[in-house]
Design a protein around this motif. Structure first.
Motif, PDB file in Angstrom:
ATOM      1  N   ALA A  58       0.808  -1.218   0.000  1.00 17.61           N
ATOM      2  CA  ALA A  58       0.000   0.000   0.000  1.00 17.61           C
ATOM      3  C   ALA A  58       0.845   1.273   0.000  1.00 17.61           C
ATOM      4  O   ALA A  58       0.299   2.378   0.005  1.00 17.61           O
ATOM      5  CB  ALA A  58      -0.934   0.008   1.212  1.00 17.61           C
ATOM      6  N   ARG A  60       2.942   4.285  -1.286  1.00 21.52           N
ATOM      7  CA  ARG A  60       3.051   5.087  -2.510  1.00 21.52           C
ATOM      8  C   ARG A  60       4.441   5.731  -2.537  1.00 21.52           C
ATOM      9  O   ARG A  60       4.845   6.376  -1.574  1.00 21.52           O
ATOM     10  CB  ARG A  60       1.948   6.144  -2.573  1.00 21.52           C
ATOM     11  N   THR A  81       3.094  -2.395  -4.997  1.00 22.01           N
ATOM     12  CA  THR A  81       2.126  -2.430  -6.081  1.00 22.01           C
ATOM     13  C   THR A  81       2.569  -1.479  -7.190  1.00 22.01           C
ATOM     14  O   THR A  81       2.736  -0.279  -6.927  1.00 22.01           O
ATOM     15  CB  THR A  81       0.733  -2.021  -5.570  1.00 22.01           C
ATOM     16  N   SER A  83       1.166   0.157  -9.577  1.00 22.22           N
ATOM     17  CA  SER A  83       0.359   1.363  -9.797  1.00 22.22           C
ATOM     18  C   SER A  83       0.512   2.392  -8.682  1.00 22.22           C
ATOM     19  O   SER A  83       0.034   3.527  -8.820  1.00 22.22           O
ATOM     20  CB  SER A  83      -1.118   0.988  -9.944  1.00 22.22           C
ATOM     21  N   HIS A  84       1.193   2.029  -7.577  1.00 18.54           N
ATOM     22  CA  HIS A  84       1.451   2.968  -6.490  1.00 18.54           C
ATOM     23  C   HIS A  84       2.832   3.634  -6.627  1.00 18.54           C
ATOM     24  O   HIS A  84       3.211   4.421  -5.757  1.00 18.54           O
ATOM     25  CB  HIS A  84       1.386   2.257  -5.139  1.00 18.54           C
TER      26      HIS A  84
END
Length: 233
Positions: A58, A60, A81, A83-84
Motif C-alpha cells: 500500500a 506510494r 504495487t 500502480s502505487h
C-alpha cells in the motif's frame, strides 16, 4: 549558472556515464559493482522495514531521478504495487528503458516534480541525484519539492556520496549538515556503507569477507550513505 544550463550539464554528464561504448566502472557484472549493490540492498531492506514497514503493497513511492527504474523494480520484487509507484527522470531514453523493463502500471514522468500533488506519497527517494547537482539553489529547490510531495508521517530517503573526488568534478558530496538543513526531522536514520571506489575495486577479487571486514571495522573508509528523514505528522 542558470537552472536550464545546470540541467543540460547534468543530462550531458549522465549520457556520458551511461552511453559510453567503453566498458565502464559501473558495469553490473564487475565484482566491485556487485559488492556495492549487495551492500545497498542490505541496508535499504533493513531501513525500509523499520520505517515504512514490511508490507509495501500500500506504500506510494516517488523515485526522483529514477534512471533505468532499478529501485522501483526492487520495490516491486519486495511486494510494492506497481500502480502505487512513480519515477521522474531528465532523460527520455532512460525513461523508455525503465518502462520497457518494469512491470506495467508504474507512472513515468519526464522532468520536474511539479506534476505531483502535495502530500501525495509515503516515500520519496533519490539515488545518487544530489551529488550530480553542483548548483546550491537547485539542490535546495529539489529538496523542498521532495518534502512538498511527501505526506505527513512519510519518509524521504537519500542514497549518495559522503566524499568528493578531485578526479571527478561532475560530482559534489552531500554533507550531513546539508541533509539536516534540507530534510529536518526528529526521526531520522543515517547509515554509511560501501568501501571507497578505488579501494573497493582493488579488493573486489579478494575473498568477500576481507572487504566486508574492512568496511565494518573502519567506517571512515565507507564512501556512501543512506539517510532517511520522517516528515512530522
Amino acid at each position: 549558472m542558470s537552472k536550464q544550463a545546470e540541467q543540460e550539464r547534468i543530462k550531458h554528464v549522465y549520457r556520458h556515464w551511461h552511453g559510453s561504448a567503453t566498458p565502464g566502472r559501473q558495469d553490473w557484472h564487475r565484482p566491485d559493482t556487485v559488492s556495492r549493490e549487495a551492500a545497498r540492498t542490505r541496508v535499504l531492506a533493513g531501513l525500509l522495514a523499520r520505517t515504512v514497514g514490511r508490507d509495501l503493497s500500500a506504500v506510494r513511492v516517488l523515485d526522483v531521478g529514477c534512471g533505468s527504474g532499478a529501485f522501483l523494480r526492487q520495490l516491486i520484487d519486495w511486494g510494492a504495487t506497481p500502480s502505487h509507484l512513480a519515477g521522474t527522470e531528465l532523460q527520455q531514453e532512460r525513461l523508455d528503458h525503465a518502462r520497457l523493463h518494469t512491470a506495467p502500471g508504474v507512472r513515468w514522468h519526464l522532468g520536474r516534480l511539479d506534476a505531483f500533488a502535495d502530500n501525495s506519497v509515503d516515500l520519496v527517494s533519490a539515488h545518487a541525484v544530489f551529488s550530480a547537482i553542483l548548483d546550491e539553489d537547485m539542490r535546495r529547490e529539489l529538496a523542498t519539492e521532495m518534502w512538498r510531495v511527501l505526506k505527513p508521517g512519510g519518509w524521504a530517503m537519500l542514497f549518495d556520496v559522503r566524499y568528493g573526488s578531485p578526479r571527478n568534478t561532475s560530482v559534489r558530496k552531500l554533507t550531513e549538515v546539508e541533509l539536516l538543513r534540507f530534510w529536518p526531522a526528529e526521526q531520522r536514520h543515517y547509515r554509511t556503507l560501501v568501501l571507497a571506489p578505488p579501494l573497493g575495486r582493488a579488493m573486489a577479487r579478494l575473498p568477500w569477507l576481507l572487504p566486508e571486514l574492512l568496511g565494518a571495522l573502519v567506517p571512515l573508509l565507507r564512501s556512501h550513505f543512506i539517510y532517511m528523514a520522517r516528515k512530522e505528522p
